[in-house]
Design a protein around this motif. Structure first.
Motif, mmCIF file in Angstrom:
data_model
loop_
_atom_site.group_PDB
_atom_site.id
_atom_site.type_symbol
_atom_site.label_atom_id
_atom_site.label_comp_id
_atom_site.label_asym_id
_atom_site.label_seq_id
_atom_site.Cartn_x
_atom_site.Cartn_y
_atom_site.Cartn_z
ATOM 1 N N ARG A 62 44.707 -0.403 80.019
ATOM 2 C CA ARG A 62 45.439 -0.865 78.970
ATOM 3 C C ARG A 62 44.733 -0.380 77.837
ATOM 4 N NH1 ARG A 62 45.219 -6.191 78.209
ATOM 5 N NH2 ARG A 62 44.333 -6.971 80.335
ATOM 6 N N ILE A 63 43.745 0.590 78.081
ATOM 7 C CA ILE A 63 42.778 0.979 76.933
ATOM 8 C C ILE A 63 43.500 2.287 76.484
ATOM 9 C CG2 ILE A 63 40.722 2.400 76.533
ATOM 10 C CD1 ILE A 63 39.321 0.754 78.795
ATOM 11 N N PRO A 64 43.963 2.133 75.095
ATOM 12 C CA PRO A 64 44.750 3.285 74.739
ATOM 13 C C PRO A 64 43.981 4.361 73.909
ATOM 14 C CG PRO A 64 44.220 1.507 72.812
ATOM 15 C CD PRO A 64 43.508 1.185 74.241
ATOM 16 N N LYS A 65 44.791 5.472 74.095
ATOM 17 C CA LYS A 65 44.401 6.743 73.397
ATOM 18 C C LYS A 65 45.085 6.709 72.047
ATOM 19 C CE LYS A 65 43.742 11.757 73.979
ATOM 20 N NZ LYS A 65 43.963 13.007 74.478
ATOM 21 N N ILE A 66 44.116 6.799 71.170
ATOM 22 C CA ILE A 66 44.665 6.699 69.582
ATOM 23 C C ILE A 66 44.224 8.006 68.849
ATOM 24 C CG2 ILE A 66 45.228 5.888 67.655
ATOM 25 C CD1 ILE A 66 44.823 2.836 69.041
ATOM 26 N N SER A 67 44.973 8.645 68.189
ATOM 27 C CA SER A 67 44.513 9.803 67.642
ATOM 28 C C SER A 67 45.067 9.997 65.960
ATOM 29 C CB SER A 67 45.082 11.164 68.305
ATOM 30 O OG SER A 67 44.674 11.369 69.610
ATOM 31 N N LEU A 68 44.610 10.595 65.445
ATOM 32 C CA LEU A 68 44.922 11.162 63.713
ATOM 33 C C LEU A 68 45.873 11.965 63.974
ATOM 34 C CD1 LEU A 68 44.317 10.821 60.701
ATOM 35 C CD2 LEU A 68 42.900 12.983 61.067
ATOM 36 N N ALA A 69 46.963 11.539 63.439
ATOM 37 C CA ALA A 69 48.457 12.537 63.426
ATOM 38 C C ALA A 69 48.181 13.695 62.578
ATOM 39 C CB ALA A 69 49.374 11.605 63.171
ATOM 40 N N PRO A 70 48.757 14.811 62.730
ATOM 41 C CA PRO A 70 48.671 15.859 61.692
ATOM 42 C C PRO A 70 49.263 15.639 60.637
ATOM 43 C CG PRO A 70 50.332 16.277 63.557
ATOM 44 C CD PRO A 70 49.533 15.200 63.794
ATOM 45 N N ILE A 71 48.419 15.914 59.448
ATOM 46 C CA ILE A 71 49.105 15.636 58.204
ATOM 47 C C ILE A 71 48.417 16.761 57.281
ATOM 48 C CG2 ILE A 71 48.938 14.316 56.070
ATOM 49 C CD1 ILE A 71 48.612 11.937 57.768
ATOM 50 N N THR A 72 49.442 17.469 56.604
ATOM 51 C CA THR A 72 49.038 18.364 55.634
ATOM 52 C C THR A 72 49.485 18.214 54.467
ATOM 53 O OG1 THR A 72 50.765 20.019 56.202
ATOM 54 C CG2 THR A 72 48.919 20.491 57.276
ATOM 55 N N GLY A 73 49.318 19.164 53.068
ATOM 56 C CA GLY A 73 49.985 18.744 51.886
ATOM 57 C C GLY A 73 49.124 17.689 51.305
ATOM 58 N N ALA A 74 47.703 17.600 51.589
ATOM 59 C CA ALA A 74 47.052 16.511 50.760
ATOM 60 C C ALA A 74 46.964 16.521 49.431
ATOM 61 C CB ALA A 74 45.504 16.624 51.393
ATOM 62 N N VAL A 75 47.055 17.510 48.677
ATOM 63 C CA VAL A 75 46.970 17.631 47.260
ATOM 64 C C VAL A 75 48.299 17.168 46.867
ATOM 65 C CG1 VAL A 75 46.904 19.078 45.338
ATOM 66 C CG2 VAL A 75 45.503 19.620 47.223
ATOM 67 N N GLU A 76 49.394 17.793 47.279
ATOM 68 C CA GLU A 76 50.777 17.180 46.606
ATOM 69 C C GLU A 76 51.247 15.829 47.043
ATOM 70 O OE1 GLU A 76 51.777 20.763 49.735
ATOM 71 O OE2 GLU A 76 49.939 20.028 48.497
ATOM 72 N N ASN A 77 50.824 15.412 48.381
ATOM 73 C CA ASN A 77 51.358 14.220 49.163
ATOM 74 C C ASN A 77 50.490 13.035 48.989
ATOM 75 O OD1 ASN A 77 54.092 15.541 49.910
ATOM 76 N ND2 ASN A 77 52.736 16.484 51.471
ATOM 77 N N ILE A 78 49.064 13.260 49.005
ATOM 78 C CA ILE A 78 48.107 12.433 49.225
ATOM 79 C C ILE A 78 47.394 12.089 47.926
ATOM 80 C CG2 ILE A 78 46.192 11.328 50.395
ATOM 81 C CD1 ILE A 78 46.899 13.008 52.766
ATOM 82 N N GLY A 79 47.092 13.296 47.011
ATOM 83 C CA GLY A 79 46.497 13.094 45.903
ATOM 84 C C GLY A 79 45.147 13.622 45.876
ATOM 85 N N PHE A 80 44.575 14.328 46.916
ATOM 86 C CA PHE A 80 43.367 14.863 46.847
ATOM 87 C C PHE A 80 43.107 16.175 45.839
ATOM 88 C CE2 PHE A 80 42.562 12.537 50.717
ATOM 89 C CZ PHE A 80 41.210 12.536 51.073
ATOM 90 N N ASP A 81 41.934 16.312 45.494
ATOM 91 C CA ASP A 81 42.004 17.404 44.572
ATOM 92 C C ASP A 81 41.769 18.929 45.151
ATOM 93 O OD1 ASP A 81 41.139 15.600 42.375
ATOM 94 O OD2 ASP A 81 39.138 15.593 42.900
ATOM 95 N N SER A 82 41.668 18.895 46.463
ATOM 96 C CA SER A 82 41.787 20.113 47.158
ATOM 97 C C SER A 82 42.086 19.915 48.776
ATOM 98 C CB SER A 82 40.498 21.164 46.843
ATOM 99 O OG SER A 82 39.590 20.473 47.901
ATOM 100 N N GLU A 83 43.005 20.732 49.119
ATOM 101 C CA GLU A 83 43.099 20.578 50.767
ATOM 102 C C GLU A 83 41.821 20.784 51.623
ATOM 103 O OE1 GLU A 83 46.736 20.169 53.146
ATOM 104 O OE2 GLU A 83 46.491 20.337 51.098
ATOM 105 N N LYS A 84 40.948 21.616 50.994
ATOM 106 C CA LYS A 84 39.713 21.878 51.804
ATOM 107 C C LYS A 84 38.775 20.581 51.990
ATOM 108 C CE LYS A 84 36.000 25.178 52.199
ATOM 109 N NZ LYS A 84 35.270 26.367 51.494
ATOM 110 N N ASP A 85 38.760 19.794 50.687
ATOM 111 C CA ASP A 85 38.448 18.606 50.588
ATOM 112 C C ASP A 85 38.877 17.649 51.480
ATOM 113 O OD1 ASP A 85 36.227 19.442 48.799
ATOM 114 O OD2 ASP A 85 37.258 18.751 47.076
#
Length: 308
Positions: A62-85
């Motif tokens: 019952r030990i799960p494998k949990i991963s960070l899903a792929p997400i892009t567009g960090a500037v336009e969608n999340i509000g980061f100053d830069s995608e690289k950051d």
């Protein structure tokens, strides 16, 4: 200074960011975003015996494998100053708390380059580290170009088959609906590099037929968190209905969409998911409280402390 578009809702269930695209919302007033979040509880209620049987498994099963899903567009969608950051900061924190990392793709090409650079930065202190890369459904020569770019630091390379329908990308670059023949060409190239191949964005009955023809190493159920124009439904419901069929033609079954609690994680595992991927809650936790809150969120999703 980052200007985050996430509202940091108490419960991330699609009610606080309705129709915010670009942003953290989805299409059609977040209908599939909201259905994804509700779907796991619906499946538990409809299949109580299956879920109880899962809870009776030995703890190690019952030990799960949990991963960070792929997400892009960090500037336009999340509000980061830069995608690289975003890539540098998010991937570093995710790696530090023990998350497997998925790198997304997009337009312009700098997005996958920044993702690759962030992975290689982690490799300087962890030489065995590799990530999972998911490439948008460009024309095949461009997909192969991006696969080559990622190959030195990838353990899995996949194609994001449903993202030709993402509204925020439709007018930026040519994306296409992939045939079994096109995907098989990419699979063969990826395998020639000694890397596993994945197909992401499985959410329609015709996608299950595609998997039967392509036979990827990994079949990844996703509706992009409700951000693509597709049929109305939840990834939980699709997993419930198609897990057995998809597992006949792939070695692993992955799923994302609306997973918010340890019970949701357990439900996905009970229905056959080998890897549970989480996007918005991890990003929101990191934006709000950095690595410490990200670690807390991962622990919340991982603690399957149920009595037998």
């Amino acid at each position: 200074m980052n200007n985050y578009k996430c509202h940091f809702c108490t419960v991330c269930n699609g009610t606080g960011c309705i129709a915010q695209m670009p942003g953290m919302g989805g299409v059609n007033r977040n209908i599939n975003f909201r259905l994804n979040c509700d779907g796991w509880e619906v499946c538990r209620k409809e299949n109580p015996l299956l879920f109880v049987n899962f809870l009776e498994r030995p703890v190690n099963d019952r030990i799960p494998k949990i991963s960070l899903a792929p997400i892009t567009g960090a500037v336009e969608n999340i509000g980061f100053d830069s995608e690289k950051d975003y890539y540098s900061q998010m991937f570093s924190a995710a790696h530090n708390v023990g998350l497997d990392i998925c790198v997304g793709d997009g337009f312009p090409d700098e997005k996958i380059r920044y993702g690759t650079e962030a992975v290689k930065k982690i490799q300087k202190s962890d030489k065995n580290f590799k990530a999972n890369f998911f490439i948008k459904p460009f024309e095949n020569p461009k997909i192969l170009e991006h696969a080559e770019l990622a190959s030195s630091c990838a353990k899995i390379i996949g194609v994001d088959i449903d993202s030709y329908n993402i509204s925020t990308m439709k007018n930026l670059i040519k994306l296409e609906k992939k045939s079994a023949e096109q995907l098989t060409e990419i699979k063969n190239y990826v395998h020639s590099k000694g890397i596993q191949f994945a197909v992401k964005g499985i959410f329609n009955p015709e996608d299950a037929e595609l998997i039967a023809q392509v036979k990827p190493d990994i079949a990844y159920i996703s509706n992009h968190g409700g951000r693509v124009d597709t049929r109305i439904g939840s990834t939980a419901e699709f997993l419930q209905n198609y897990a057995d069929e998809l597992k006949k033609h792939s070695s692993q079954l992955w799923v994302d969409g609306g997973i918010r609690t340890a019970l949701d994680v357990a439900t996905a595992m009970a229905f056959g998911a080998d890897n549970i991927l989480v996007g918005r809650p991890f990003v929101s936790a990191f934006c709000k409280g950095g690595e410490e809150l990200l670690c807390k969120k991962l622990l919340e999703l991982s603690l399957l402390q149920y009595s037998r």
